[in-house]
Each structure stands twice: as C-alpha cells, then as structure tokens.
Design a protein around this motif. Structure first.
Motif, PDB file in Angstrom:
ATOM      1  N   THR A  22       0.837  -1.208   0.000  1.00  0.00           N
ATOM      2  CA  THR A  22       0.000   0.000   0.000  1.00  0.00           C
ATOM      3  C   THR A  22       0.870   1.256   0.000  1.00  0.00           C
ATOM      4  O   THR A  22       0.587   2.218  -0.703  1.00  0.00           O
ATOM      5  CB  THR A  22      -0.933   0.006   1.232  1.00  0.00           C
ATOM      6  N   LYS A  23       1.922   1.213   0.807  1.00  0.00           N
ATOM      7  CA  LYS A  23       2.816   2.380   0.864  1.00  0.00           C
ATOM      8  C   LYS A  23       3.442   2.638  -0.504  1.00  0.00           C
ATOM      9  O   LYS A  23       3.532   3.783  -0.955  1.00  0.00           O
ATOM     10  CB  LYS A  23       3.926   2.134   1.900  1.00  0.00           C
ATOM     11  N   LYS A  24       3.846   1.538  -1.150  1.00  0.00           N
ATOM     12  CA  LYS A  24       4.470   1.671  -2.470  1.00  0.00           C
ATOM     13  C   LYS A  24       3.457   2.238  -3.460  1.00  0.00           C
ATOM     14  O   LYS A  24       3.761   3.119  -4.266  1.00  0.00           O
ATOM     15  CB  LYS A  24       4.960   0.295  -2.945  1.00  0.00           C
ATOM     16  N   LYS A  25       2.239   1.719  -3.377  1.00  0.00           N
ATOM     17  CA  LYS A  25       1.163   2.154  -4.270  1.00  0.00           C
ATOM     18  C   LYS A  25       0.872   3.647  -4.047  1.00  0.00           C
ATOM     19  O   LYS A  25       0.662   4.407  -4.995  1.00  0.00           O
ATOM     20  CB  LYS A  25      -0.092   1.331  -3.974  1.00  0.00           C
ATOM     21  N   PHE A  26       0.855   4.055  -2.796  1.00  0.00           N
ATOM     22  CA  PHE A  26       0.607   5.452  -2.439  1.00  0.00           C
ATOM     23  C   PHE A  26       1.627   6.356  -3.146  1.00  0.00           C
ATOM     24  O   PHE A  26       1.278   7.327  -3.811  1.00  0.00           O
ATOM     25  CB  PHE A  26       0.712   5.595  -0.912  1.00  0.00           C
ATOM     26  N   LEU A  27       2.893   5.993  -3.009  1.00  0.00           N
ATOM     27  CA  LEU A  27       3.945   6.798  -3.621  1.00  0.00           C
ATOM     28  C   LEU A  27       3.882   6.750  -5.140  1.00  0.00           C
ATOM     29  O   LEU A  27       4.040   7.754  -5.810  1.00  0.00           O
ATOM     30  CB  LEU A  27       5.320   6.320  -3.144  1.00  0.00           C
ATOM     31  N   GLU A  28       3.612   5.552  -5.660  1.00  0.00           N
ATOM     32  CA  GLU A  28       3.528   5.391  -7.112  1.00  0.00           C
ATOM     33  C   GLU A  28       2.402   6.231  -7.683  1.00  0.00           C
ATOM     34  O   GLU A  28       2.580   6.933  -8.668  1.00  0.00           O
ATOM     35  CB  GLU A  28       3.242   3.926  -7.442  1.00  0.00           C
ATOM     36  N   ASN A  29       1.246   6.127  -7.038  1.00  0.00           N
ATOM     37  CA  ASN A  29       0.084   6.886  -7.507  1.00  0.00           C
ATOM     38  C   ASN A  29       0.384   8.366  -7.553  1.00  0.00           C
ATOM     39  O   ASN A  29       0.096   9.052  -8.518  1.00  0.00           O
ATOM     40  CB  ASN A  29      -1.117   6.659  -6.576  1.00  0.00           C
ATOM     41  N   ILE A  30       0.972   8.861  -6.485  1.00  0.00           N
ATOM     42  CA  ILE A  30       1.282  10.290  -6.421  1.00  0.00           C
ATOM     43  C   ILE A  30       2.297  10.637  -7.510  1.00  0.00           C
ATOM     44  O   ILE A  30       2.110  11.566  -8.288  1.00  0.00           O
ATOM     45  CB  ILE A  30       1.870  10.652  -5.035  1.00  0.00           C
ATOM     46  N   ASN A  31       3.346   9.850  -7.579  1.00  0.00           N
ATOM     47  CA  ASN A  31       4.434  10.127  -8.495  1.00  0.00           C
ATOM     48  C   ASN A  31       4.011  10.046  -9.954  1.00  0.00           C
ATOM     49  O   ASN A  31       4.152  10.995 -10.714  1.00  0.00           O
ATOM     50  CB  ASN A  31       5.546   9.102  -8.230  1.00  0.00           C
ATOM     51  N   VAL A  32       3.447   8.895 -10.327  1.00  0.00           N
ATOM     52  CA  VAL A  32       3.092   8.683 -11.726  1.00  0.00           C
ATOM     53  C   VAL A  32       1.944   9.588 -12.138  1.00  0.00           C
ATOM     54  O   VAL A  32       2.009  10.288 -13.135  1.00  0.00           O
ATOM     55  CB  VAL A  32       2.733   7.194 -11.965  1.00  0.00           C
ATOM     56  N   THR A  33       0.892   9.605 -11.308  1.00  0.00           N
ATOM     57  CA  THR A  33      -0.275  10.372 -11.698  1.00  0.00           C
ATOM     58  C   THR A  33       0.042  11.857 -11.810  1.00  0.00           C
ATOM     59  O   THR A  33      -0.286  12.502 -12.798  1.00  0.00           O
ATOM     60  CB  THR A  33      -1.428  10.163 -10.682  1.00  0.00           C
ATOM     61  N   LEU A  34       0.730  12.385 -10.806  1.00  0.00           N
ATOM     62  CA  LEU A  34       0.997  13.829 -10.831  1.00  0.00           C
ATOM     63  C   LEU A  34       1.829  14.224 -12.037  1.00  0.00           C
ATOM     64  O   LEU A  34       1.602  15.265 -12.635  1.00  0.00           O
ATOM     65  CB  LEU A  34       1.700  14.271  -9.541  1.00  0.00           C
ATOM     66  N   SER A  35       2.775  13.361 -12.418  1.00  0.00           N
ATOM     67  CA  SER A  35       3.631  13.742 -13.546  1.00  0.00           C
ATOM     68  C   SER A  35       2.861  13.696 -14.862  1.00  0.00           C
ATOM     69  O   SER A  35       3.275  14.286 -15.849  1.00  0.00           O
ATOM     70  CB  SER A  35       4.867  12.841 -13.605  1.00  0.00           C
ATOM     71  N   GLU A  36       1.735  12.986 -14.872  1.00  0.00           N
ATOM     72  CA  GLU A  36       0.954  12.902 -16.116  1.00  0.00           C
ATOM     73  C   GLU A  36      -0.127  13.969 -16.214  1.00  0.00           C
ATOM     74  O   GLU A  36      -0.732  14.157 -17.254  1.00  0.00           O
ATOM     75  CB  GLU A  36       0.280  11.526 -16.207  1.00  0.00           C
ATOM     76  N   ILE A  37      -0.375  14.643 -15.125  1.00  0.00           N
ATOM     77  CA  ILE A  37      -1.467  15.617 -15.128  1.00  0.00           C
ATOM     78  C   ILE A  37      -0.989  16.965 -15.662  1.00  0.00           C
ATOM     79  O   ILE A  37       0.060  17.472 -15.282  1.00  0.00           O
ATOM     80  CB  ILE A  37      -2.065  15.784 -13.708  1.00  0.00           C
ATOM     81  N   GLN A  38      -1.766  17.492 -16.560  1.00  0.00           N
ATOM     82  CA  GLN A  38      -1.525  18.851 -17.024  1.00  0.00           C
ATOM     83  C   GLN A  38      -2.842  19.620 -16.882  1.00  0.00           C
ATOM     84  O   GLN A  38      -3.834  19.063 -16.446  1.00  0.00           O
ATOM     85  CB  GLN A  38      -1.048  18.839 -18.473  1.00  0.00           C
ATOM     86  N   PHE A  39      -2.820  20.889 -17.252  1.00  0.00           N
ATOM     87  CA  PHE A  39      -4.057  21.652 -17.182  1.00  0.00           C
ATOM     88  C   PHE A  39      -4.637  21.801 -18.576  1.00  0.00           C
ATOM     89  O   PHE A  39      -3.901  22.066 -19.520  1.00  0.00           O
ATOM     90  CB  PHE A  39      -3.806  23.035 -16.561  1.00  0.00           C
ATOM     91  N   CYS A  40      -5.943  21.598 -18.667  1.00  0.00           N
ATOM     92  CA  CYS A  40      -6.631  21.734 -19.949  1.00  0.00           C
ATOM     93  C   CYS A  40      -6.299  23.105 -20.553  1.00  0.00           C
ATOM     94  O   CYS A  40      -6.357  24.124 -19.875  1.00  0.00           O
ATOM     95  CB  CYS A  40      -8.140  21.608 -19.741  1.00  0.00           C
ATOM     96  N   GLN A  41      -5.955  23.101 -21.833  1.00  0.00           N
ATOM     97  CA  GLN A  41      -5.547  24.360 -22.470  1.00  0.00           C
ATOM     98  C   GLN A  41      -6.694  25.344 -22.614  1.00  0.00           C
ATOM     99  O   GLN A  41      -6.476  26.526 -22.802  1.00  0.00           O
ATOM    100  CB  GLN A  41      -4.947  24.066 -23.841  1.00  0.00           C
ATOM    101  N   ASN A  42      -7.909  24.824 -22.551  1.00  0.00           N
ATOM    102  CA  ASN A  42      -9.045  25.716 -22.709  1.00  0.00           C
ATOM    103  C   ASN A  42      -9.583  26.240 -21.380  1.00  0.00           C
ATOM    104  O   ASN A  42      -9.749  27.436 -21.202  1.00  0.00           O
ATOM    105  CB  ASN A  42     -10.162  25.002 -23.480  1.00  0.00           C
ATOM    106  N   CYS A  43      -9.820  25.304 -20.433  1.00  0.00           N
ATOM    107  CA  CYS A  43     -10.504  25.732 -19.208  1.00  0.00           C
ATOM    108  C   CYS A  43      -9.643  25.625 -17.946  1.00  0.00           C
ATOM    109  O   CYS A  43     -10.026  26.092 -16.896  1.00  0.00           O
ATOM    110  CB  CYS A  43     -11.781  24.927 -19.020  1.00  0.00           C
ATOM    111  N   PHE A  44      -8.492  24.969 -18.043  1.00  0.00           N
ATOM    112  CA  PHE A  44      -7.556  24.788 -16.915  1.00  0.00           C
ATOM    113  C   PHE A  44      -8.003  23.744 -15.904  1.00  0.00           C
ATOM    114  O   PHE A  44      -7.486  23.711 -14.793  1.00  0.00           O
ATOM    115  CB  PHE A  44      -7.251  26.124 -16.211  1.00  0.00           C
TER     116      PHE A  44
END
Ligand SMILES: [Zn+2]
Length: 199
Positions: free
Chosen positions: A41-63
C-alpha cells in the motif's frame, strides 16, 4: 508539534500540514495511517502520487486538470463553445456538473485573488481570460463566483473586465446562492435554480 517526534517524522507531517484544508491534527492522522499500511500500500501510495501527478496537465481551454491537452468537458463536441462559465475553483466545476444544466465550457480562475498579491496564477489566468474575450465570439459568459468576502477582490476585477466588453452578454449565478456561499457546497437542485434564473 510534540517534541517526542523525530525531525524526520515532523518533516513528513509538516508536508501534509501544508496541504489546503488539512490541519495539523489531520496531518498527524494521515501520517500515522500511512506508516501503518503494508509495504504494498505504501508503495502504491507513492507510485500513484508520483506517476499520476507527472501525467497531469491543465486543460488548455478551461484549466481543469487533464491527462490530455483538453479535458473531457472541452473535448466533448456536444458542449457549446460560445457559452462560457467563469468559476473560481476546480471543485466548483464538479459541483456544477453534478447539476447537469450547463452545456457550455468553463474557465477556471484557479482560486481567488488575495489582496496585495501581485503575482499569482489567478492574475495570469485573468489576463488569458481578457485576451480570449477579445478574440473569441461568445453568446453568453456566466460568472459563477462565490458570494463571500474573500471573493470580493476577484469580483471587483471581473466587474472591470465586464465593463471593457460592453458588447458581450454577461450573466451572474445569483438566486439561491446564499450570501457567504461557496459554490462547491451547494446542492445540485439549488445550482439548477440559480442557473435557470441567472441574470
Ligand atoms: Zn477543459
């Protein structure tokens, strides 16, 4: 914070404590919860934060946060491009969407202007908003800001913007939203009413 906690613990707790709406007690609880989890679970927690956050950007239209250049709302061809709703926060979009009345697209300011704060994401987005209003054609722009004292500087700024574009139709979500009301906490039925009776 208690002196029995080693500095390393405090560092993590202070990090949680720096999250919005998380107080020091909740930060402590989060920390104690996290360390009690199994390794997986701890590994998953870190992975989720790490991988997901690096893939998130803001929509170019609405943010709105998105995995692609455009979020699901802006990429939806059934949504109208000529009606825009200006909101303060991402969570406002979620609440407004649950009311299922709005068929246009949003513009998220990213928060509220704080007095005496000149460099902020919100001020930057207000500039983008202004240039968009002067280049794109809109049938209606709905302003859906909270009616709180904290929102006043932002409302003032938007009122100046409204005056710069006398040919555009601006409306306000008004009725049903209580004074001091945060949009994200309003129930869908009230949102529906305030949308239908906007002026
Ligand atoms: Zn979008």
């Amino acid at each position: 914070m208690s002196s029995i906690l080693p500095p390393l613990f405090k560092r993590i707790i202070e990090f949680f404590d720096s999250f919005p709406e998380i107080g020091s007690r909740q930060a402590l609880r989060l920390f104690f919860w996290l360390i009690k989890q199994d390794e997986k679970t701890k590994k998953k927690f870190l992975e989720n934060i790490n991988v997901t956050l690096s893939e998130i950007q803001f929509c170019q239209n609405c943010f709105f946060p998105s995995i692609n250049e455009l979020c699901n709302i802006c990429a939806n061809s059934h949504r109208r491009d000529d009606i825009m709703m200006i909101v303060a926060r991402e969570t406002d979009v979620l609440t407004l969407e649950s009311a299922k009345v709005f068929q246009g697209k949003y513009f998220i300011l990213g928060g509220l202007i704080l007095p005496f704060e000149n460099k902020s994401i919100i001020r930057e987005r207000l500039k983008i908003l202004e240039s968009r209003l002067s280049t794109k054609q809109y049938k209606e722009i709905i302003i859906a800001l909270p009616y709180t004292r904290e929102a006043l500087p932002t409302i003032k700024h938007l009122n100046i913007l409204v005056k710069k574009f006398p040919k555009l139709k601006f409306t306000f979500l008004a009725r049903g939203i209580p004074l001091g009301g945060e949009i994200e906490f309003i129930d869908p039925e009230t949102i529906k009413l305030s949308f239908v009776e906007r002026k």
